[in-house]
Write an enzyme that holds these catalytic residues in place. Structure first.
Site, PDB file in Angstrom:
ATOM      1  N   GLU C  69       0.957  -0.937  -0.144  1.00 58.79           N
ATOM      2  CA  GLU C  69       0.498  -0.396   0.526  1.00 58.79           C
ATOM      3  C   GLU C  69       0.963   1.260  -0.419  1.00 58.79           C
ATOM      4  OE1 GLU C  69      -1.151  -2.325   1.819  1.00 58.79           O
ATOM      5  OE2 GLU C  69      -2.432  -2.910   1.098  1.00 58.79           O
ATOM      6  N   HIS C 138     -10.929  -5.127   9.950  1.00 54.93           N
ATOM      7  CA  HIS C 138     -11.423  -4.949   8.408  1.00 54.93           C
ATOM      8  C   HIS C 138     -12.629  -4.467   9.044  1.00 54.93           C
ATOM      9  CE1 HIS C 138      -8.189  -7.923   8.162  1.00 54.93           C
ATOM     10  NE2 HIS C 138      -9.408  -7.534   6.325  1.00 54.93           N
TER      11      HIS C 138
HETATM   12  C1  LIG Z   1      -2.162  -4.294   4.767  1.00 53.34           C
HETATM   13  C2  LIG Z   1      -3.138  -5.157   4.416  1.00 53.34           C
HETATM   14  N1  LIG Z   1      -3.119  -4.806   3.141  1.00 53.34           N
HETATM   15  C3  LIG Z   1      -4.284  -6.123   2.146  1.00 53.34           C
HETATM   16  C4  LIG Z   1      -5.550  -7.079   2.969  1.00 53.34           C
HETATM   17  C5  LIG Z   1      -6.232  -7.817   2.034  1.00 53.34           C
HETATM   18  N2  LIG Z   1      -5.811  -8.879   2.179  1.00 53.34           N
HETATM   19  C6  LIG Z   1      -5.848 -10.301   3.252  1.00 53.34           C
HETATM   20  S1  LIG Z   1      -5.107 -11.579   2.365  1.00 53.34           S
HETATM   21  C7  LIG Z   1      -5.022 -10.645   1.261  1.00 53.34           C
HETATM   22  C8  LIG Z   1      -3.532 -12.130   0.793  1.00 53.34           C
HETATM   23  C9  LIG Z   1      -2.995 -12.587   1.350  1.00 53.34           C
HETATM   24  O1  LIG Z   1      -1.822 -13.271   0.293  1.00 53.34           O
HETATM   25  P1  LIG Z   1      -0.849 -13.710   0.909  1.00 53.34           P
HETATM   26  O2  LIG Z   1       0.799 -13.030   1.982  1.00 53.34           O
HETATM   27  O3  LIG Z   1      -0.346 -14.683  -0.159  1.00 53.34           O
HETATM   28  O4  LIG Z   1      -1.298 -14.452   1.804  1.00 53.34           O
HETATM   29  P2  LIG Z   1      -2.396 -16.354   1.595  1.00 53.34           P
HETATM   30  O5  LIG Z   1      -3.480 -15.662   1.607  1.00 53.34           O
HETATM   31  O6  LIG Z   1      -2.220 -17.092   0.151  1.00 53.34           O
HETATM   32  O7  LIG Z   1      -2.290 -16.994   2.803  1.00 53.34           O
HETATM   33  C10 LIG Z   1      -4.990 -10.054   1.496  1.00 53.34           C
HETATM   34  C11 LIG Z   1      -4.326  -8.533  -0.173  1.00 53.34           C
HETATM   35  C12 LIG Z   1      -5.003  -6.998   4.752  1.00 53.34           C
HETATM   36  N3  LIG Z   1      -5.857  -8.001   5.022  1.00 53.34           N
HETATM   37  N4  LIG Z   1      -4.023  -6.170   4.874  1.00 53.34           N
END
Ligand SMILES: Cc1ncc(C[n+]2csc(CCOP(=O)(O)OP(=O)(O)O)c2C)c(N)n1
Ligand SMILES: Cc1ncc(C[n+]2csc(CCOP(=O)(O)OP(=O)(O)O)c2C)c(N)n1
Ligand SMILES: [Mg+2]
Ligand SMILES: [Mg+2]
Lengths: 334, 316, 334, 316
Positions: C69, C138
């Site tokens: 971000e 959230h």
């Molecule tokens: C700072 C932030 N940005 C965006 C999100 C929304 N979000 C939650 S999980 C996720 C994907 C995370 O991907 P990864 O780190 O690969 O973990 P996975 O879900 O694959 O286990 C996103 C974009 C968030 N919770 N926090």
């Protein structure tokens, strides 16, 4: 009793705290100073507040960091969950933007999310304040903004004794405390008890009594409010000056008691013009003691603009004693 | 790996899978307040890491996807289920929920709703262990998507600069929500990133439980003995959607990832375990998970009282 | 005129804006969706607001990002300084902590620091709001916090027409605008003019007229306030409901006009209990129109605690129609 | 490098040095509202980078230490001096000051009070150039200390993932305020970091102007033609304190860094320039800098009026 600057009172409090409790560590940028540089002397922080700590308590407890506020504020938070009592410094509160998630979501919410299963004895020290030509990114006072965040205690002491005492209370507290030190007050002298006794969080202080108007003033504004009270005296107006010391939790009872007497409220704060501390106090008093108010409450804050650099603009931006006098006397005669 | 270890691991793995299944069903039945992110596919890797840790000494932080991590560490399934369902008996009486699981007594310092937010916190646990001389280490789990977040990148560096005993475990499932890691992550490999910050780093196929146990053990031991950070990248499949209920329309129609559990029966058979053990373990897991989650479903929602307690203490 | 959900109104406004102006780009996580994944379909954002944009305007103008971000909000800010008009999405406002510097110091202060030499046509879209079990990270509504920052315009529309219209006004504005969409309102239906005309920033709206009490309600609270007004009617109390639409700049004249008539002010807002929007409005009205007030102003906000997960706790945390009715009727009879 | 280029560069370099000296004297005389961070030591490198850029197309963002960058890009010295002094005629009429220098018309998009804060902004300029097809590139300057900040690390990755035409220039002077880069930065080299994110990366001795011109030109051209990001690490000395007035007690008593300007006279002599040119250039630089800063000192402070303008427009 002895006379100390606010800087020295804080420094002495650090020494006392660290010698009394081995689990206290100090973390931040340049707080030891010269890490990785051959020779040279301990810097002790850019304002000297942490001077001499490394020499006395060792580098394991006085930890210089990379310029990685998110990582080290978060580290301090995690350390506070696991047995240490960190005092972590964010050099200027303007820099909290880069680590705001760790403050707003991690440190502030941890005790809530654990249902109180762990304490979080985390102290975040930072500086604030305009008036020294430091411009838009080294002069802000974001205590109102921080106080909107559930779970944070925010304190803004104005005297050496309060600064030292609040630091002690912060380190002993169960939850995270943000201690905001006004750069313009580091040289401020004051009489302190050598033991630097803790000052309870959430308790304000009547700096000067008066029956005509209540002035709630924060941090560097406390002195200006007292000066204003002197000048108002000459006009026959007796101002009561209250230093809330803690922004949140606010000592509302103390303020209400004063307003009951004076019927008139003026708040002088350096933070936001919109939704800042002044609005919080005025709203709280209007809601809780509307019938005690005999005139419209008033606020003295900078305008809703970033802190300007040029001297004339900064002087216009930052209200002073004159503005307090004018507002209080208008209020007293309203 | 000994037959005992493998049996322990397989039993737990099936339980975690069954637990997530039961949670998914509870969610479908409207019993879960929020969205859940299931651990399906990462269980073996997480158990391998847990196997390398010392209960009572080490602390782990996890991401939004931490049900499996919690169970791998030995967090009480009932307390976990109640937290996910927001019920009495939940780890935090339902105040935290699925993304904020806290059980330090079992070594789970916390899981996190902010991608990457948990990683600096693990550094703190490592700092405490180091400063207090406990001999413990910290583990920070995060995903491939999180590896692009400032909090994680700064932490790799800070851990290296301060020589903190922390093991970073990056679960690379190739996706961050709907976005491929191959798109989001510049450079050839996450290992290269970690190494560039001065960390010992290794990759493991997280579906290969034999290798995972070995590599996790090696890196954790190294962190413990050297007192320095290390980085483990583990390839794991994301067997379910980003969250339970995710239609995954962004995924092509190609063959989905294969389930690492498919290899467990043969592995066990090779270790000469009693005939029928696999079926028995699976059945036990299903029954136990079903029982635990059903019981949690029966528990009262007392989260309002927990909130009142908090407010009272805060004086708010 | 046609009936659309708030989500669809926003989506359609995006389509119109992007087809009218080639310099508008959309940036964020999963707003296209499936980037780097073989096959599959466009996701169009986790709430569907950006659906179909990539197919129509191409991937050069609909840009999926890593979960970074700070980097991409900063990139959008820099792009707004150099000829583009970016609409950047921060998926949930709770995530603004990780990029708060780019919002507070970079985007918000840029025009000031340039002495107005460049415009900053930057729109930051984000979601907010509790009520769906999304828990502490959230579900926040940090509009009051954002509004404390000089240089930011903050808007919280409550209807499809206003959401679309404010988006248009934001993209056309000279400075950065934060557009906060309540998750609970995406399905909200409303009649809109097909052209989705811009809604001026800084102008509120009288949702319903009444002579006894003024209810200033924000975002998802607008509907609750209208429901409350219906119920209050049965008690013989006529509530005037005002939707400020923009948090800052606040349409204070509209509120003052109403208070002049009713003498009674209630503010219902989902953000901070201390120093939030309710405090800002109550303070502004108390200062500007003290003599119009016939009773203590009142605020309906959640308590000063993070958003809890459990359903019962969340229901207690989040005030509803009943609380508004109770507060308004107490106020009307005070 | 041609004699012309070298002469241009040397003339500018001495002017920048003289300018900083005059600013320092003005600060000592109480004419400067805030603390200034002087560029002494980095001039040659910054001029080499500026030499590789296209005026009117490219945009640069810089850190707190950007006086030299501004002058290297051709920002009007008087407007710059007035801004640093907070006077009428200043780039932003004195609203911004020494750490917030903005002159996009000369290619300086902005400098920044937040360590690393300027780096994502440069990505935006690169995105605009790419989207609008201008052929321009962006340059993001930052220090070795900033290389540990999340904003910078995320930006390296984002630029790589989105293939943005941005040149990162890390001025490594070995120190972030009082802290050594060797202490603060994990890993062996910053180049390794950049490469791990998929960036083309190179190092240059920023005191060697001949090499600096070559390498800067090569990387900038590559960014321009490939449309992809690159990273230049430049070793430069910090000849003065962190800020003007810094006693630098944290620095040991060893030999201070040597001045890269020491090599300029010989370089020029080798190019067969007119006898006495060096002395002439230096004198000209001193006189001109002195004149500009003196004139700025005479200018009125009208920052209050600029503030009022802002407030009026904002309706505050
Ligand atoms: C700072 C932030 N940005 C965006 C999100 C929304 N979000 C939650 S999980 C996720 C994907 C995370 O991907 P990864 O780190 O690969 O973990 P996975 O879900 O694959 O286990 C996103 C974009 C968030 N919770 N926090
Ligand atoms: C986020 C943030 N943290 C800390 C500071 C205080 N600070 C200003 S300059 C500086 C050192 C920067 O070092 P480096 O990036 O190497 O640049 P140099 O000063 O050496 O040119 C620090 C710590 C800041 N301005 N912003
Ligand atoms: Mg992933
Ligand atoms: Mg440096």
């Amino acid at each position: 009793m002895t006379k100390l600057s606010l800087r020295d009172a804080l420094n002495r409090a650090h020494h006392q705290i660290m010698s009394a409790d081995d689990t206290v560590v100090v973390i931040g940028e340049d707080i030891l100073g010269g890490s990785g540089v051959d020779g040279g002397q301990e810097l002790g922080g850019v304002f000297g507040v942490t001077a001499g700590l490394a020499a006395r308590f060792g580098e394991a407890r006085v930890i210089d960091t990379p310029i990685s506020e998110t990582a080290f504020v978060g580290m301090a938070t995690g350390a506070a969950m696991t047995g240490l009592k960190p005092i972590v410094e964010v050099m200027f509160c303007d820099f909290m933007g880069v680590c705001f998630d760790q403050i707003m979501n991690q440190a502030a919410k941890a005790r809530f999310l654990s249902d109180g299963r762990f304490d979080l004895p985390l102290t975040i020290r930072t500086t604030m304040g305009a008036g020294d030509g430091s411009a838009a990114m080294h002069s802000q006072s974001i205590y109102g903004l921080l106080a909107t965040v559930p779970g944070l205690v925010v304190a803004c002491p104005s005297t050496p004794a309060d600064a030292a005492g609040i630091l002690k209370a912060a380190v002993a507290a169960k939850g995270p405390v943000v201690l905001m030190e006004h750069k313009g007050l580091y040289g401020e002298m004051g009489v302190v008890d050598e033991a630097l006794p803790p000052v309870p969080l959430g308790k304000g202080r009547v700096v000067r009594e008066g029956a005509d108007v209540t002035i709630v003033a924060v941090s560097a504004f406390v002195n200006r409010a007292v000066e204003a009270a002197d000048l108002l005296n000459a006009e026959g107006i007796e101002a009561e000056v209250i230093d809330p010391r803690t922004i949140k939790p606010l000592d509302l009872p103390l303020i209400l008691e004063s307003v009951k007497k004076t019927g008139r409220l003026l708040v002088a704060a350096e933070d936001a013009a919109f939704g800042g501390f002044a609005d919080a106090v005025i709203s709280a008093v209007s809601r809780a003691a509307f019938s005690d108010l005999r005139a419209a409450p008033a606020a003295i804050t900078p305008p809703d603009a970033p802190v300007p650099y040029g001297r004339k603009a900064e002087a216009v931006w930052l209200p002073g004693t004159d503005e307090i006098v004018a507002a209080a006397s208008a209020l007293a005669t309203a | 790996m000994s037959a005992e270890t493998l049996t322990w691991l397989a039993e737990k793995a099936w339980f975690i899978r069954a637990f997530e299944g039961a949670i998914a069903r509870a969610a479908d039945a409207g019993e879960v307040p929020g969205l859940v992110h299931l651990s399906n596919g990462a269980e073996l890797l997480e158990l391998a890491v847990a196997h390398a840790l010392k209960p009572g000494l080490d602390q782990v932080t996890g991401s939004h996807r931490s049900h499996g991590i919690a169970l791998s560490l030995g967090v009480d399934p009932y307390g976990l289920a109640c937290e996910i369902l927001g019920r009495e008996g939940g780890l935090s009486s339902g105040l935290g929920g699925t993304q904020h699981l806290i059980a330090p007594e079992s070594g789970l310092l916390g899981s996190n709703g902010i991608v990457g937010g948990q990683v600096p916190l693990a550094l703190g646990a490592a700092l405490s262990a180091k400063t207090l001389g406990t001999g413990g280490i910290a583990v920070a789990y995060f995903g491939d998507g999180a590896a692009n977040q400032g909090a994680v990148l700064e932490s790799l560096n800070l851990a290296s600069a301060l020589k903190l005993p922390v093991l970073f475990v990056c679960e690379n499932n190739g996706l961050g929500q709907s976005t491929a890691s191959s798109y989001a992550a510049g450079g050839v490999s996450l290992l290269g990133r970690a190494r560039s910050f001065g960390l010992a780093a290794d990759h493991v196929d997280g579906t290969d439980v034999v290798e995972a146990i070995k590599v996790a053990d090696r890196l954790a031991s190294w962190v413990r003995s050297a007192g320095s950070p290390a980085f483990l990248e583990a390839s794991v499949p994301r067997l379910s959607g980003h969250y339970h209920g995710d239609a995954e329309t962004y995924r092509g129609n190609g063959a989905g990832p294969t389930d690492p559990f498919d290899r467990l029966p043969k592995l066990l058979a090779d270790r000469d375990v009693p005939e029928g053990l696999v079926a028995e373990m699976k059945a036990r897991a299903e029954a136990e998970a079903e029982r635990v989650v059903a019981k949690a479903t029966q528990a009262a929602d007392v989260s309002d009282k927990a909130l009142q307690r908090y407010l009272k203490e805060a004086g708010a």
